[in-house]
Design an enzyme around this catalytic site. Sequence first.
Site, PDB file in Angstrom:
ATOM      1  N   LYS A  21      46.016   0.613 -20.964  1.00  0.00           N
ATOM      2  CA  LYS A  21      46.757  -0.567 -20.989  1.00  0.00           C
ATOM      3  C   LYS A  21      48.032  -0.454 -20.715  1.00  0.00           C
ATOM      4  O   LYS A  21      48.956  -1.277 -20.095  1.00  0.00           O
ATOM      5  CB  LYS A  21      46.374  -1.174 -22.239  1.00  0.00           C
ATOM      6  CG  LYS A  21      46.553  -2.598 -22.318  1.00  0.00           C
ATOM      7  CD  LYS A  21      46.223  -3.300 -23.850  1.00  0.00           C
ATOM      8  CE  LYS A  21      44.906  -3.011 -24.022  1.00  0.00           C
ATOM      9  NZ  LYS A  21      44.652  -3.109 -25.623  1.00  0.00           N
ATOM     10  N   THR A  27      41.181  -0.758 -19.250  1.00  0.00           N
ATOM     11  CA  THR A  27      39.669  -0.485 -18.702  1.00  0.00           C
ATOM     12  C   THR A  27      38.762  -0.751 -19.998  1.00  0.00           C
ATOM     13  O   THR A  27      38.930   0.070 -21.131  1.00  0.00           O
ATOM     14  CB  THR A  27      39.222   0.780 -18.142  1.00  0.00           C
ATOM     15  OG1 THR A  27      39.623   1.773 -19.022  1.00  0.00           O
ATOM     16  CG2 THR A  27      40.242   1.064 -16.878  1.00  0.00           C
ATOM     17  N   GLU A  79      34.091   2.468 -17.024  1.00  0.00           N
ATOM     18  CA  GLU A  79      35.443   1.765 -17.600  1.00  0.00           C
ATOM     19  C   GLU A  79      35.681   0.795 -16.582  1.00  0.00           C
ATOM     20  O   GLU A  79      35.764   0.835 -15.204  1.00  0.00           O
ATOM     21  CB  GLU A  79      36.381   2.769 -17.532  1.00  0.00           C
ATOM     22  CG  GLU A  79      36.337   3.908 -18.583  1.00  0.00           C
ATOM     23  CD  GLU A  79      37.578   4.534 -18.794  1.00  0.00           C
ATOM     24  OE1 GLU A  79      38.801   4.006 -18.703  1.00  0.00           O
ATOM     25  OE2 GLU A  79      37.524   5.880 -19.067  1.00  0.00           O
ATOM     26  N   HIS A  84      41.897 -10.037 -14.083  1.00  0.00           N
ATOM     27  CA  HIS A  84      42.082 -11.186 -15.082  1.00  0.00           C
ATOM     28  C   HIS A  84      43.200 -10.980 -15.862  1.00  0.00           C
ATOM     29  O   HIS A  84      43.054  -9.805 -16.691  1.00  0.00           O
ATOM     30  CB  HIS A  84      41.028 -11.938 -15.595  1.00  0.00           C
ATOM     31  CG  HIS A  84      41.346 -13.319 -15.973  1.00  0.00           C
ATOM     32  ND1 HIS A  84      41.941 -14.283 -15.491  1.00  0.00           N
ATOM     33  CD2 HIS A  84      41.328 -13.459 -17.460  1.00  0.00           C
ATOM     34  CE1 HIS A  84      42.054 -15.379 -16.276  1.00  0.00           C
ATOM     35  NE2 HIS A  84      41.695 -14.654 -17.660  1.00  0.00           N
ATOM     36  N   TYR A  91      37.240  -6.492 -27.415  1.00  0.00           N
ATOM     37  CA  TYR A  91      36.385  -5.376 -28.033  1.00  0.00           C
ATOM     38  C   TYR A  91      35.248  -5.962 -28.869  1.00  0.00           C
ATOM     39  O   TYR A  91      35.482  -7.134 -29.452  1.00  0.00           O
ATOM     40  CB  TYR A  91      37.207  -4.509 -29.208  1.00  0.00           C
ATOM     41  CG  TYR A  91      38.176  -3.697 -28.458  1.00  0.00           C
ATOM     42  CD1 TYR A  91      37.871  -2.538 -27.579  1.00  0.00           C
ATOM     43  CD2 TYR A  91      39.728  -3.698 -28.829  1.00  0.00           C
ATOM     44  CE1 TYR A  91      38.775  -1.762 -27.094  1.00  0.00           C
ATOM     45  CE2 TYR A  91      40.445  -2.907 -28.176  1.00  0.00           C
ATOM     46  CZ  TYR A  91      40.106  -2.205 -27.283  1.00  0.00           C
ATOM     47  OH  TYR A  91      41.057  -1.008 -26.784  1.00  0.00           O
ATOM     48  N   ARG A 104      35.201   4.589  -3.499  1.00  0.00           N
ATOM     49  CA  ARG A 104      35.241   6.227  -3.335  1.00  0.00           C
ATOM     50  C   ARG A 104      35.179   7.172  -4.404  1.00  0.00           C
ATOM     51  O   ARG A 104      34.903   6.655  -5.698  1.00  0.00           O
ATOM     52  CB  ARG A 104      36.838   6.287  -2.971  1.00  0.00           C
ATOM     53  CG  ARG A 104      37.653   5.991  -4.234  1.00  0.00           C
ATOM     54  CD  ARG A 104      39.228   6.322  -4.316  1.00  0.00           C
ATOM     55  NE  ARG A 104      40.036   5.941  -5.515  1.00  0.00           N
ATOM     56  CZ  ARG A 104      40.005   6.464  -6.373  1.00  0.00           C
ATOM     57  NH1 ARG A 104      39.746   7.800  -6.768  1.00  0.00           N
ATOM     58  NH2 ARG A 104      40.968   6.095  -7.493  1.00  0.00           N
ATOM     59  N   LYS A 107      38.569  11.265  -7.758  1.00  0.00           N
ATOM     60  CA  LYS A 107      39.871  12.447  -7.503  1.00  0.00           C
ATOM     61  C   LYS A 107      40.448  13.054  -8.502  1.00  0.00           C
ATOM     62  O   LYS A 107      40.460  12.244  -9.576  1.00  0.00           O
ATOM     63  CB  LYS A 107      40.728  11.698  -6.445  1.00  0.00           C
ATOM     64  CG  LYS A 107      40.312  11.326  -5.175  1.00  0.00           C
ATOM     65  CD  LYS A 107      41.423  10.735  -4.197  1.00  0.00           C
ATOM     66  CE  LYS A 107      41.126   9.703  -3.145  1.00  0.00           C
ATOM     67  NZ  LYS A 107      41.955   8.812  -2.826  1.00  0.00           N
TER      68      LYS A 107
HETATM   69  P1  ADP Z   1      40.564   1.876 -24.727  1.00  0.00           P
HETATM   70  O1  ADP Z   1      40.923   3.283 -24.549  1.00  0.00           O
HETATM   71  O2  ADP Z   1      40.260   1.298 -25.902  1.00  0.00           O
HETATM   72  O3  ADP Z   1      39.557   1.568 -23.629  1.00  0.00           O
HETATM   73  P2  ADP Z   1      42.458   0.488 -22.956  1.00  0.00           P
HETATM   74  O4  ADP Z   1      43.976   0.895 -23.000  1.00  0.00           O
HETATM   75  O5  ADP Z   1      41.604   1.025 -21.793  1.00  0.00           O
HETATM   76  O6  ADP Z   1      41.949   0.922 -24.105  1.00  0.00           O
HETATM   77  O7  ADP Z   1      42.276  -0.961 -23.079  1.00  0.00           O
HETATM   78  C1  ADP Z   1      41.072  -1.721 -22.972  1.00  0.00           C
HETATM   79  C2  ADP Z   1      40.712  -2.703 -23.588  1.00  0.00           C
HETATM   80  O8  ADP Z   1      41.965  -3.823 -23.237  1.00  0.00           O
HETATM   81  C3  ADP Z   1      39.498  -3.566 -23.269  1.00  0.00           C
HETATM   82  O9  ADP Z   1      38.319  -2.975 -24.235  1.00  0.00           O
HETATM   83  C4  ADP Z   1      39.674  -5.085 -23.686  1.00  0.00           C
HETATM   84  O10 ADP Z   1      39.539  -5.349 -24.912  1.00  0.00           O
HETATM   85  C5  ADP Z   1      41.292  -5.146 -23.364  1.00  0.00           C
HETATM   86  N1  ADP Z   1      41.574  -5.913 -22.239  1.00  0.00           N
HETATM   87  C6  ADP Z   1      42.542  -6.537 -21.822  1.00  0.00           C
HETATM   88  N2  ADP Z   1      42.598  -7.081 -20.716  1.00  0.00           N
HETATM   89  C7  ADP Z   1      41.631  -6.409 -19.875  1.00  0.00           C
HETATM   90  C8  ADP Z   1      41.402  -6.594 -18.378  1.00  0.00           C
HETATM   91  N3  ADP Z   1      41.877  -7.166 -17.691  1.00  0.00           N
HETATM   92  N4  ADP Z   1      40.436  -5.489 -18.157  1.00  0.00           N
HETATM   93  C9  ADP Z   1      39.708  -4.698 -18.994  1.00  0.00           C
HETATM   94  N5  ADP Z   1      40.283  -4.668 -20.400  1.00  0.00           N
HETATM   95  C10 ADP Z   1      41.046  -5.610 -20.692  1.00  0.00           C
HETATM   96 MG    MG Z   2      39.685   1.996 -21.476  1.00  0.00          MG
END
Ligand code: ADP
Ligand code: MG
Length: 161
Positions: A21, A27, A79, A84, A91, A104, A107
């Site tokens: 994030k 993801t 992931e 959007h 969660y 792909r 990598k």
């Molecule tokens: P984690 O390590 O817990 O997966 P991330 O930094 O990858 O943390 O953030 C993922 C979380 O962010 C998702 O589980 C979801 O709740 C939230 N989230 C908010 N916007 C999005 C988006 N556009 N795509 C995916 N996840 C998002």
């Molecule tokens: Mg994630």
Amino acid sequence: MRSLPYFCRGPVIRGFGRGSKDLGIPTANFPESVVDNLPADISTGIYYGWAQVENGDIHKMVMSIGWNPYYKNTKKSMETHVMHTFKEDFYDQILSVVMVGYIRPEKGFTALDELISAIHSDIEEAKKKLEMPEHLKLKEDNFFKTCRSTTSNQILNGHRL
Ligand code: ADP
Ligand code: MG
């Protein structure tokens, strides 16, 4: 890949805290139960398709299937980055996805900015490919209209019930 399009859904779990994030590319991670159901011919790498949180709107997505460091790379992880901007994290909510195409393989990257620019080009490619009529059709699939209480275990081999 014979198994595409591949439909699956499950609750969003906490990931590895790798700070996706913070890179501007969050993801949403699927639990082991969803990952374990993946057909054998789905290889690791980057996929694109459609995604829906609970019964919300259907958005474009890119998904990384990779080796899960938490299990010493013996298990895969899935992931999904949804294209959007959400007001809040989602969660524990049910994420439904259809993987429609492959971009792909995984990598190894030496620098973080290389990784980020690769993801941005994956996102651009996914956006374009998803405008193809055969891909747009999947956005309208009944899968996205079916009961959200259906768990991934009830979707056998990626075929909706
Ligand atoms: P984690 O390590 O817990 O997966 P991330 O930094 O990858 O943390 O953030 C993922 C979380 O962010 C998702 O589980 C979801 O709740 C939230 N989230 C908010 N916007 C999005 C988006 N556009 N795509 C995916 N996840 C998002
Ligand atoms: Mg994630």
